[in-house]
Design a protein around this motif. Structure first.
Motif, mmCIF file in Angstrom:
data_model
loop_
_atom_site.group_PDB
_atom_site.id
_atom_site.type_symbol
_atom_site.label_atom_id
_atom_site.label_comp_id
_atom_site.label_asym_id
_atom_site.label_seq_id
_atom_site.Cartn_x
_atom_site.Cartn_y
_atom_site.Cartn_z
ATOM 1 N N TYR A 4 -10.653 3.862 1.438
ATOM 2 C CA TYR A 4 -9.582 4.133 0.481
ATOM 3 C C TYR A 4 -9.727 5.539 -0.110
ATOM 4 O O TYR A 4 -8.750 6.283 -0.209
ATOM 5 N N TRP B 181 -8.754 8.185 2.506
ATOM 6 C CA TRP B 181 -7.295 8.286 2.612
ATOM 7 C C TRP B 181 -6.716 8.997 1.389
ATOM 8 O O TRP B 181 -5.814 9.830 1.513
ATOM 9 N N LYS C 194 2.014 3.987 -1.707
ATOM 10 C CA LYS C 194 2.099 3.237 -0.453
ATOM 11 C C LYS C 194 0.695 2.890 0.055
ATOM 12 O O LYS C 194 0.469 1.800 0.579
ATOM 13 N N LEU C 195 -0.244 3.810 -0.111
ATOM 14 C CA LEU C 195 -1.631 3.552 0.268
ATOM 15 C C LEU C 195 -2.173 2.359 -0.499
ATOM 16 O O LEU C 195 -2.767 1.446 0.089
ATOM 17 N N GLU D 52 -0.467 0.002 -1.902
ATOM 18 C CA GLU D 52 0.269 -1.186 -1.466
ATOM 19 C C GLU D 52 -0.290 -1.736 -0.151
ATOM 20 O O GLU D 52 -0.449 -2.949 0.010
ATOM 21 N N GLU D 53 -0.601 -0.845 0.787
ATOM 22 C CA GLU D 53 -1.149 -1.274 2.074
ATOM 23 C C GLU D 53 -2.531 -1.911 1.909
ATOM 24 O O GLU D 53 -2.847 -2.887 2.581
ATOM 25 N N LYS E 52 -2.239 -5.372 0.277
ATOM 26 C CA LYS E 52 -1.676 -6.367 1.182
ATOM 27 C C LYS E 52 -2.786 -7.251 1.764
ATOM 28 O O LYS E 52 -2.567 -8.412 2.059
ATOM 29 N N HIS E 53 -3.980 -6.696 1.885
ATOM 30 C CA HIS E 53 -5.097 -7.418 2.496
ATOM 31 C C HIS E 53 -6.181 -7.790 1.482
ATOM 32 O O HIS E 53 -7.333 -8.003 1.859
ATOM 33 N N GLY F 98 -8.108 1.182 10.044
ATOM 34 C CA GLY F 98 -7.783 2.178 9.036
ATOM 35 C C GLY F 98 -8.433 3.517 9.310
ATOM 36 O O GLY F 98 -7.833 4.575 9.096
ATOM 37 N N GLU G 269 -6.472 5.169 12.102
ATOM 38 C CA GLU G 269 -5.227 5.713 11.570
ATOM 39 C C GLU G 269 -5.491 7.009 10.810
ATOM 40 O O GLU G 269 -4.736 7.975 10.933
ATOM 41 N N TYR H 207 5.861 3.488 7.747
ATOM 42 C CA TYR H 207 5.343 2.632 6.670
ATOM 43 C C TYR H 207 6.391 2.358 5.603
ATOM 44 O O TYR H 207 6.283 1.411 4.850
ATOM 45 N N TRP H 208 7.410 3.176 5.539
ATOM 46 C CA TRP H 208 8.463 3.002 4.546
ATOM 47 C C TRP H 208 9.715 2.368 5.135
ATOM 48 O O TRP H 208 10.763 2.394 4.522
#
Length: 124
Positions: A33, A36, A59-60, A62-63, A66-67, A83, A86, A103-104
């Motif tokens: 994290y 990124w 967005k980071l 949020e991604e 999500k997990h 990750g 990516e 992603y959007w």
């Protein structure tokens, strides 16, 4: 007859991918994290990107959120590996801005199931 075998619980030891414990997997996720988070300003400045740094960082988050409920260490390790791949693809500019903009993308609406909704959609 075979009820004794069926009733016994069999546990299987699996080999870890990267992390030996949940705490170690958590530390790897936090490191990813942070990597990124530090890479986002460079990505936005170097590419002709229509989103701001603040929007990309949201967005980071949020991604990653999500997990947040994943508990299996092997699954966490696989997500971390994906990750990192990516991140490498983004940092070395193998990904273009259109790939990052995916992603959007808008969410897909569910297909109508009842007669009235299908009729209004013009389907069937």
């Amino acid at each position: 007859m075979a009820t004794g075998k069926a009733a016994s619980v069999v546990t299987r030891q699996v080999r870890p991918i990267l992390s030996l414990s949940h705490n170690e997997a958590r530390m790897r996720a936090l490191a990813l994290y942070k990597a990124w988070y530090r890479q986002i300003p460079h990505t936005v400045n170097e590419n002709d990107f229509p989103k701001s740094v603040k929007q990309c960082r949201q967005k980071l988050r949020e991604e990653f959120m999500k997990h947040k409920d994943v508990k299996d260490v092997r699954v966490i390790d696989m997500l971390i590996i994906k990750g990192q791949m990516e991140l490498q693809e983004t940092a070395t500019k193998w990904k273009q801005s259109m790939h990052i903009m995916a992603y959007w993308k808008d969410t897909v609406n569910k297909k109508p199931t009842d007669f009235y909704s299908k009729f209004l959609e013009g389907k069937d």
